[in-house]
Design a protein around this motif. Sequence first.
Motif, mmCIF file in Angstrom:
data_model
loop_
_atom_site.group_PDB
_atom_site.id
_atom_site.type_symbol
_atom_site.label_atom_id
_atom_site.label_comp_id
_atom_site.label_asym_id
_atom_site.label_seq_id
_atom_site.Cartn_x
_atom_site.Cartn_y
_atom_site.Cartn_z
ATOM 1 N N ARG A 150 -0.424 -4.998 7.735
ATOM 2 C CA ARG A 150 -1.404 -4.777 8.819
ATOM 3 C C ARG A 150 -0.783 -5.145 10.174
ATOM 4 N N ASP A 151 -0.169 -6.334 10.247
ATOM 5 C CA ASP A 151 0.351 -6.792 11.537
ATOM 6 C C ASP A 151 1.551 -5.967 11.997
ATOM 7 N N ASP A 176 3.920 -11.833 2.106
ATOM 8 C CA ASP A 176 3.688 -11.885 0.658
ATOM 9 C C ASP A 176 4.434 -10.750 -0.017
ATOM 10 N N ARG A 196 -8.114 -5.544 -5.532
ATOM 11 C CA ARG A 196 -8.775 -6.848 -5.627
ATOM 12 C C ARG A 196 -8.913 -7.515 -4.247
ATOM 13 N N LYS A 252 4.135 -13.431 10.812
ATOM 14 C CA LYS A 252 4.356 -14.856 10.502
ATOM 15 C C LYS A 252 5.061 -14.924 9.162
ATOM 16 N N ASN A 302 -6.272 -4.874 4.871
ATOM 17 C CA ASN A 302 -5.444 -5.885 4.206
ATOM 18 C C ASN A 302 -4.970 -5.407 2.838
ATOM 19 N N GLY A 328 -0.419 -6.963 2.073
ATOM 20 C CA GLY A 328 -1.442 -7.753 2.763
ATOM 21 C C GLY A 328 -1.267 -7.805 4.267
ATOM 22 N N GLY A 329 -1.542 -8.995 4.811
ATOM 23 C CA GLY A 329 -1.611 -9.175 6.261
ATOM 24 C C GLY A 329 -0.364 -8.722 7.003
ATOM 25 N N ASP A 339 -17.382 -12.915 -3.482
ATOM 26 C CA ASP A 339 -16.686 -13.958 -2.722
ATOM 27 C C ASP A 339 -17.223 -13.980 -1.287
ATOM 28 N N THR A 343 -16.840 -15.975 1.054
ATOM 29 C CA THR A 343 -15.939 -16.396 2.145
ATOM 30 C C THR A 343 -15.437 -15.162 2.895
ATOM 31 N N ARG A 344 -15.514 -14.011 2.243
ATOM 32 C CA ARG A 344 -15.061 -12.781 2.915
ATOM 33 C C ARG A 344 -15.919 -12.434 4.128
ATOM 34 N N ARG A 350 -14.178 -14.116 6.775
ATOM 35 C CA ARG A 350 -12.899 -13.435 7.011
ATOM 36 C C ARG A 350 -13.121 -12.158 7.828
ATOM 37 N N ASP A 353 -9.605 -8.039 0.079
ATOM 38 C CA ASP A 353 -10.858 -8.127 0.832
ATOM 39 C C ASP A 353 -11.209 -6.864 1.624
HETATM 40 P P1 ATP Z 1 -3.941 -14.127 8.462
HETATM 41 O O1 ATP Z 1 -3.262 -13.397 9.583
HETATM 42 O O2 ATP Z 1 -5.315 -14.546 8.785
HETATM 43 O O3 ATP Z 1 -3.114 -15.190 7.825
HETATM 44 P P2 ATP Z 1 -3.523 -12.681 6.014
HETATM 45 O O4 ATP Z 1 -3.919 -11.275 5.724
HETATM 46 O O5 ATP Z 1 -2.096 -13.044 5.916
HETATM 47 O O6 ATP Z 1 -4.151 -12.973 7.443
HETATM 48 P P3 ATP Z 1 -4.183 -14.603 3.951
HETATM 49 O O7 ATP Z 1 -5.406 -15.445 3.921
HETATM 50 O O8 ATP Z 1 -2.859 -15.235 4.073
HETATM 51 O O9 ATP Z 1 -4.438 -13.575 5.124
HETATM 52 O O10 ATP Z 1 -4.229 -13.691 2.677
HETATM 53 C C1 ATP Z 1 -3.203 -12.781 2.337
HETATM 54 C C2 ATP Z 1 -3.803 -11.543 1.723
HETATM 55 O O11 ATP Z 1 -4.489 -11.874 0.511
HETATM 56 C C3 ATP Z 1 -4.833 -10.839 2.588
HETATM 57 O O12 ATP Z 1 -4.214 -9.923 3.471
HETATM 58 C C4 ATP Z 1 -5.699 -10.150 1.563
HETATM 59 O O13 ATP Z 1 -5.097 -8.952 1.130
HETATM 60 C C5 ATP Z 1 -5.684 -11.116 0.398
HETATM 61 N N1 ATP Z 1 -6.822 -12.056 0.415
HETATM 62 C C6 ATP Z 1 -6.884 -13.277 0.973
HETATM 63 N N2 ATP Z 1 -8.072 -13.853 0.797
HETATM 64 C C7 ATP Z 1 -8.817 -12.978 0.096
HETATM 65 C C8 ATP Z 1 -10.168 -12.983 -0.419
HETATM 66 N N3 ATP Z 1 -10.990 -14.013 -0.221
HETATM 67 N N4 ATP Z 1 -10.549 -11.902 -1.114
HETATM 68 C C9 ATP Z 1 -9.724 -10.862 -1.322
HETATM 69 N N5 ATP Z 1 -8.478 -10.785 -0.866
HETATM 70 C C10 ATP Z 1 -8.013 -11.826 -0.164
#
Ligand code: ATP
Length: 434
Positions: free
Chosen positions: A43-44, A55, A142, A52, A148, A39-40, A188, A190-191, A194, A144
């Motif tokens: 990317r970062d 996961d 699954r 930060k 990510n 996940g994030g 979803d 909310t994406r 996002r 977004d």
């Molecule tokens: P941020 O820097 O904004 O915290 P993040 O990528 O860590 O970004 P989170 O909201 O912590 O974002 O979510 C962790 C991961 O879970 C995301 O990178 C993404 O892969 C997945 N995720 C979060 N929300 C969704 C969603 N609504 N639909 C699908 N995947 C999601």
Amino acid sequence: MGRNYSDLLEKSLDGSRLELLHLLAYQASLLRMPLYLVGGVVRDILLGRPVKDFDLVVEGDSAAFAEYIVEKFGGRVLIHSKFRTATWVLNETTFKRLDIPSFQLLDTPLSFDLISARTETYTQPGALPTVKRSTIADDLRRRDFTINAMAFRLDGEHFGEIFDPLDGQKDLENRLIRVLQERSFVDDPTRMFRAIRYAVRYGFEIAPETLSLINEEARGVLSQLSGERLRHEFDLMFEEEKTSVMLESVKELDLLNSIHPALLIADSQQLTAFVDKPEQKFGEFIVPDILSFKQTLGWVLYLLNVSGDGIEDIAKQLAFPTLLTKAARGAAVLNKDFAAFKDWKPSQWTFYLDEIPALAVFAVYLVQKEQALRDYLTTWRNVKPFATGYTLQQRGLEPGPKFGEILHRLRAAWLDGDVKSEEEEKLLLDRLVK
Ligand code: ATP
């Protein structure tokens, strides 16, 4: 097998976090359990941005893995849902066994979430998905956006290998936000928020195909979401640096009307008053931390030009906590009326402003720069006479409404400079008692 990024990984994570990650990776390899950073954080790291939290996903039973770790290294394991998401909570025993010196504890996470790779299926638009344990490939599908949906494998000799079946690296290079499938926003909505948040944060574009999926059908599902879920998306924006640009984009993509038409009047430009350099402006005021400070202040500024009734409607739709509604309303009314109070005496300002949450007064000050509001926050609101109810009782007065009136008059005299010492206050009190 993808490219190996172990050097970059080593460089991006700090001392004790990296050490703990290596430890989990080694144990996972002993169990032949593939372990991934997902996940994030991936990317970062690839963007060279600060990491930060992160996961971790295992292919297999994450709870069993966490229990195994606790057996070896101490701490506790918390098992969450029926999908056996686990948290490993580290404690003193863990640190001793791992021989991590105490000075490192401050930047050491005290817990790690360990999640089983899973699939999600949406049976109904906007509802929460059905979840089943599965492979890392499914787990990435699954998610977004492509950026990510990448993973770094960690176990054993795989440490640092990228797993990127959905071409996230390519979109990262081309600076594009792209969904993984056509129904993504309908499943979803909310994406959509996002997408805007990431695009503005990183200065990326939303890919044209993805942009065209922000359509009437997806917008329509927004109104089916709970108020809390919707409010959370705005709250996340208020925590960002370029909030006003994000909110502008939310408006341009026509996401506000489906939530509540009153939001169309909300003005993201008011947010520039504090988004720029918040820390510089907050230092000199002590504003009570109602709820989460930045989010609350964000809402109050955003809604400053909305009518009282509009704010009530929005508050209902987005399930505002009572304090937030009160602050937003108080600020909007003050912002509209304050020009008429220009010639007021300090006591008049103070008695009026005492009825409004301090944070609301602060918000209006940020926008209007009215000196009286500043004086109220830094001085006037703390001005009290020496006399109290007890003093009045000692003077032989019966408790009753007169008490409040006398104390009120004394405070006003201090505020307006009619009384400047305890002596003068006593003389005034003598007159009032008579
Ligand atoms: P941020 O820097 O904004 O915290 P993040 O990528 O860590 O970004 P989170 O909201 O912590 O974002 O979510 C962790 C991961 O879970 C995301 O990178 C993404 O892969 C997945 N995720 C979060 N929300 C969704 C969603 N609504 N639909 C699908 N995947 C999601």
